[in-house]
Design an enzyme around this catalytic site. Structure first.
Site, PDB file in Angstrom:
ATOM      1  CD  GLU A 279      -2.449  -1.205   2.800  1.00 58.18           C
ATOM      2  OE1 GLU A 279      -1.984  -0.493   3.719  1.00 58.18           O
ATOM      3  OE2 GLU A 279      -3.411  -1.949   2.956  1.00 58.18           O
ATOM      4  N   PRO A 280       1.686   1.422  -1.011  1.00 56.83           N
ATOM      5  CG  PRO A 280       2.855   1.385  -3.036  1.00 56.83           C
ATOM      6  CD  PRO A 280       1.865   0.597  -2.211  1.00 56.83           C
ATOM      7  N   GLY A 281       2.007   4.948  -0.747  1.00 60.90           N
ATOM      8  CA  GLY A 281       1.407   6.222  -1.115  1.00 60.90           C
ATOM      9  C   GLY A 281       2.517   7.195  -1.464  1.00 60.90           C
ATOM     10  NE  ARG A 282       5.779   9.890   3.287  1.00 54.18           N
ATOM     11  CZ  ARG A 282       5.208  10.776   4.122  1.00 54.18           C
ATOM     12  NH1 ARG A 282       5.348  12.058   3.897  1.00 54.18           N
ATOM     13  NH2 ARG A 282       4.535  10.372   5.179  1.00 54.18           N
ATOM     14  NE  ARG A 318       4.061  15.578   4.499  1.00 54.08           N
ATOM     15  CZ  ARG A 318       5.306  15.490   4.854  1.00 54.08           C
ATOM     16  NH1 ARG A 318       6.196  16.345   4.365  1.00 54.08           N
ATOM     17  NH2 ARG A 318       5.714  14.568   5.676  1.00 54.08           N
ATOM     18  CE1 TYR A 322       1.493  14.643  10.233  1.00 53.74           C
ATOM     19  CE2 TYR A 322       1.776  15.751   8.127  1.00 53.74           C
ATOM     20  CZ  TYR A 322       1.028  14.947   8.976  1.00 53.74           C
ATOM     21  OH  TYR A 322      -0.167  14.462   8.544  1.00 53.74           O
ATOM     22  CB  CYS A 350      -4.455  35.433  10.099  1.00 51.07           C
ATOM     23  SG  CYS A 350      -5.099  36.261   8.667  1.00 51.07           S
ATOM     24  CD  GLU A 351      -3.755  29.297  12.231  1.00 46.96           C
ATOM     25  OE1 GLU A 351      -2.999  28.666  13.002  1.00 46.96           O
ATOM     26  OE2 GLU A 351      -4.905  28.951  11.942  1.00 46.96           O
ATOM     27  CE1 TYR A 379      -0.878  10.636   3.028  1.00 48.49           C
ATOM     28  CE2 TYR A 379       1.478  10.463   2.665  1.00 48.49           C
ATOM     29  CZ  TYR A 379       0.258   9.881   2.880  1.00 48.49           C
ATOM     30  OH  TYR A 379       0.159   8.511   2.941  1.00 48.49           O
TER      31      TYR A 379
HETATM   32  N1  LLP Z   1      -1.598   2.010   4.456  1.00 54.87           N
HETATM   33  C1  LLP Z   1      -2.131   2.484   5.601  1.00 54.87           C
HETATM   34  C2  LLP Z   1      -2.965   1.604   6.428  1.00 54.87           C
HETATM   35  C3  LLP Z   1      -1.866   3.808   5.999  1.00 54.87           C
HETATM   36  O1  LLP Z   1      -2.382   4.267   7.136  1.00 54.87           O
HETATM   37  C4  LLP Z   1      -1.049   4.637   5.192  1.00 54.87           C
HETATM   38  C5  LLP Z   1      -0.772   6.024   5.556  1.00 54.87           C
HETATM   39  C6  LLP Z   1      -0.534   4.093   3.998  1.00 54.87           C
HETATM   40  C7  LLP Z   1      -0.823   2.784   3.667  1.00 54.87           C
HETATM   41  C8  LLP Z   1       0.340   4.879   3.073  1.00 54.87           C
HETATM   42  O2  LLP Z   1       1.501   5.295   3.695  1.00 54.87           O
HETATM   43  P1  LLP Z   1       2.701   5.916   2.849  1.00 54.87           P
HETATM   44  O3  LLP Z   1       3.184   4.851   1.898  1.00 54.87           O
HETATM   45  O4  LLP Z   1       2.181   7.091   2.114  1.00 54.87           O
HETATM   46  O5  LLP Z   1       3.695   6.281   3.852  1.00 54.87           O
HETATM   47  N2  LLP Z   1      -0.084  12.976   6.258  1.00 54.87           N
HETATM   48  C9  LLP Z   1       1.154  12.359   6.683  1.00 54.87           C
HETATM   49  C10 LLP Z   1       1.214  10.890   6.351  1.00 54.87           C
HETATM   50  C11 LLP Z   1       0.045  10.098   6.901  1.00 54.87           C
HETATM   51  C12 LLP Z   1       0.086   8.645   6.549  1.00 54.87           C
HETATM   52  C13 LLP Z   1      -1.166   7.972   6.954  1.00 54.87           C
HETATM   53  N3  LLP Z   1      -1.257   6.602   6.586  1.00 54.87           N
HETATM   54  C14 LLP Z   1       2.311  13.136   6.079  1.00 54.87           C
HETATM   55  O6  LLP Z   1       2.077  14.110   5.366  1.00 54.87           O
HETATM   56  O7  LLP Z   1       3.480  12.819   6.317  1.00 54.87           O
END
Ligand code: LLP
Length: 430
Positions: A279-282, A318, A322, A350-351, A379
Site C-alpha cells: 500500500e505505497p502512497g508517498r 506538512r 509535522y 493569519c497564523e 499529502y
Molecule cells: N496504508 C495504511 C494503512 C496507511 O495508514 C497509510 C498512511 C498508507 C498505507 C500509506 O503510507 P505511505 O506509503 O504514504 O507512507 N499525512 C502524513 C502521512 C500520513 C500517513 C497515513 N497513513 C504526512 O504528510 O506525512
C-alpha cells in the site's frame, strides 16, 4: 540541482519534464501543484520491477494524492488502490480501478461504507482490512444482510517502532491501529466463526516515511511466524498485506531502496507461498509533485527577512503539522556563485504556524519571483483546505512537453455553491 530528473533546470529555468514552469504559472496562476507523469511511472515501475516474479498487488494508497488523473495513470500501469473511505472508494472506481484490485482500510468504516465495498462492481472489492473485533461483527452483519461473505485481512499491530515522526507512527502497542499480535489467534478464531466473514489474509502497516528498513524486517519476521501459526490453526491465509510507509528523500535522507525492501520480502515472506499486497502512497507520488508559488513580498524585519508567498498552510500543511522539511528552490536558476542568506519562508495566512521554513539559506529573491516547493506530490493537495476562503490550488499534470490542468481553481461562486441562507433571513423583519 534538484536531484530529481523530472524537475530540473534547462536554460536557467526550472522545468517539469519538458515544460517551463513560467508557462504553467502564466496559464493557471499560482499557487498550483505540478505533477510529472514520468516521475509517477518511474516510481511505480521501480517498485513493480523490484517485486517482479512475486504475486503482488500494488494498491496505491490514494490518501496521498487522490486526483483522478493521478489515479488513472497508476491504474493504467496496473496498480490497484488502498482506500480509507467510501469517498475514496468511489473515486478509485471513477478512475477505472477494478474493484478486484481495491483494498478498504481504515479504523472507523461505517455500515454504509461497508455496503459500498461489498457491492462495488457487483463482485465487491478484494479485501477489507479490519481493525477491531467490533468492526468484524458489524462487517459480518452487513455482508450477511446482502447474502455474501466479506473477504477480510485483520490488521495486526506488531508493536514495532517505525522510527518516524510520532504523528505518523502506527505500529506501536499504544497506537489506535490494529489488534495486538499477541491476541491475533483469538481474533482470527472469532472471525472464522462469523457467518459474513471470509478470512483471507493478514495486514500490517507500521508507519509512514520510513527511511530505515530494519523495522520492516522485524515486522516481516513477526508476520511470518503469525501466518504459520494461523495456518496451523486451520485458517486459510492466502495474502499478506505489508502496508505502505516507504520513505522518500525530502532533505538529505537516504530513501530506502525498493530492491532491498523486496529482498526482505523474498527472504521472510515468500517461503510461506503466499500472495503479497503493498500500500505505497508517498513513495509513488511524493517527489513527483511540486507546489509552484510566487513571492508576493520580501519583508525586512528587525531580525529577519521574510519571503511572503502566495501559498500557505492551507495548500501544504506538512511543515505546520509535522515540522516537515520541504526543499524550496527558485524557478529562475540563481547566478553562479550567488550568496545564500537565511530567510523565513511564510504564507499569507493569519497564523504564525503558516511557515514553510525558518532560517533557510536562499539565494537572492525579489517580489514576483516564482519558487517551487519540492516533494509536494503526497499529502499536499490531498490535505489542502479552503481556510481563509482561499480556493484550492489547481493541479497540473505534465507529460513530456505537454501539460494539462487536471483540476482547475474554483471560483468564489463554486466555493459557496453548497451554502444556502436560512429562510428567515428573507422574512419581513417585525
Ligand atoms: N496504508 C495504511 C494503512 C496507511 O495508514 C497509510 C498512511 C498508507 C498505507 C500509506 O503510507 P505511505 O506509503 O504514504 O507512507 N499525512 C502524513 C502521512 C500520513 C500517513 C497515513 N497513513 C504526512 O504528510 O506525512
Amino acid at each position: 540541482m534538484t536531484g530529481l530528473p523530472w524537475f530540473d533546470y534547462r536554460d536557467g529555468v526550472l522545468h517539469a519534464e519538458g515544460v517551463n514552469l513560467h508557462a504553467i504559472a502564466e496559464a493557471v496562476g499560482t499557487p498550483a501543484y505540478v505533477y510529472s507523469s514520468d516521475a509517477l511511472t518511474r516510481q511505480y515501475r521501480s517498485l513493480a520491477d523490484a517485486f517482479a516474479g512475486i504475486d503482488c498487488l500494488i494498491a496505491y494508497a490514494m490518501k496521498a494524492n487522490s486526483n483522478l488523473s493521478v489515479l488513472r495513470h497508476f491504474g493504467s500501469l496496473g496498480a490497484g488502490a488502498d482506500v480509507v473511505s467510501g469517498g475514496e472508494l468511489q473515486l478509485a472506481m471513477k478512475a477505472g480501478i477494478p474493484p478486484g484490485k481495491i483494498i478498504f482500510a481504515g479504523v472507523g468504516k461505517t455500515r454504509a461504507e461497508m455496503m459500498l465495498g461489498l457491492k462495488a462492481g457487483n463482485t465487491g472489492i478484494a479485501q477489507f482490512n479490519v481493525e477491531s473485533e467490533a468492526e468484524l461483527q458489524v462487517l459480518s452483519e452487513v455482508a450477511s444482510s446482502l447474502g455474501v461473505k466479506a473477504p477480510v485481512a485483520i490488521r495486526i499491530n506488531p508493536d514495532v517502532d517505525a522510527k518516524t515522526h510520532k504523528k505518523i507512527t502506527t505500529g506501536k502497542a499504544e497506537n489506535k491501529f490494529g489488534i495486538s499480535y499477541r491476541r491475533a489467534s483469538e481474533v482470527y478464531a472469532l472471525a472464522a466463526g462469523l457467518p459474513g466473514i471470509e478470512v483471507v489474509g493478514v495486514h500490517v502497516h507500521i508507519g509512514s516515511q520510513l527511511t530505515d528498513l530494519a523495522p520492516y524486517e522485524d515486522t516481516f519476521i513477526r508476520l511470518a511466524e503469525l501466518v504459520t501459526a494461523l495456518r496451523a490453526a486451520g485458517h486459510n491465509i492466502r495474502r499478506v498485506d505489508l502496508g505502505g510507509g516507504l520513505g522518500i528523500r525530502y532533505d538529505d535522507e537516504t530513501a530506502p531502496d525498493p530492491q532491498l525492501y523486496a529482498a526482505m520480502v523474498r527472504k521472510h515472506i515468500l517461503p510461506l507461498g503466499i500472495a503479497v499486497a503493498l500500500e505505497p502512497g508517498r513513495f509513488l507520488v511524493g517527489n513527483a509533485g511540486l507546489l509552484l508559488t510566487r513571492v508576493e513580498y520580501v519583508k525586512q524585519a528587525e531580525e529577519k527577512t521574510f519571503l511572503i508567498l502566495d501559498s500557505g498552510m492551507n495548500d501544504l500543511i506538512r511543515p505546520a503539522m509535522y515540522e516537515a522539511f520541504h526543499r524550496i528552490v527558485p524557478v529562475k536558476a540563481p547566478e553562479n556563485g550567488a550568496e545564500l542568506a537565511p530567510v523565513d519562508i511564510v504564507g499569507p495566512i493569519c497564523e504564525t504556524g503558516d511557515t514553510f521554513a525558518e532560517g533557510r539559506p536562499m539565494p537572492p529573491v525579489v517580489a514576483g519571483d516564482l519558487l517551487a516547493i519540492l516533494s509536494a506530490g503526497a499529502y499536499s493537495s490531498a490535505m489542502a483546505s479552503t481556510y481563509n476562503a482561499r480556493p484550492l490550488a489547481p493541479e497540473v499534470l505534465v507529460h513530456g512537453d505537454r501539460f494539462a490542468i487536471v483540476r482547475r481553481r474554483p471560483s468564489i461562486d463554486e466555493m459557496t455553491a453548497l451554502e444556502t441562507m436560512p429562510g428567515w433571513f428573507s422574512e419581513a423583519q417585525g
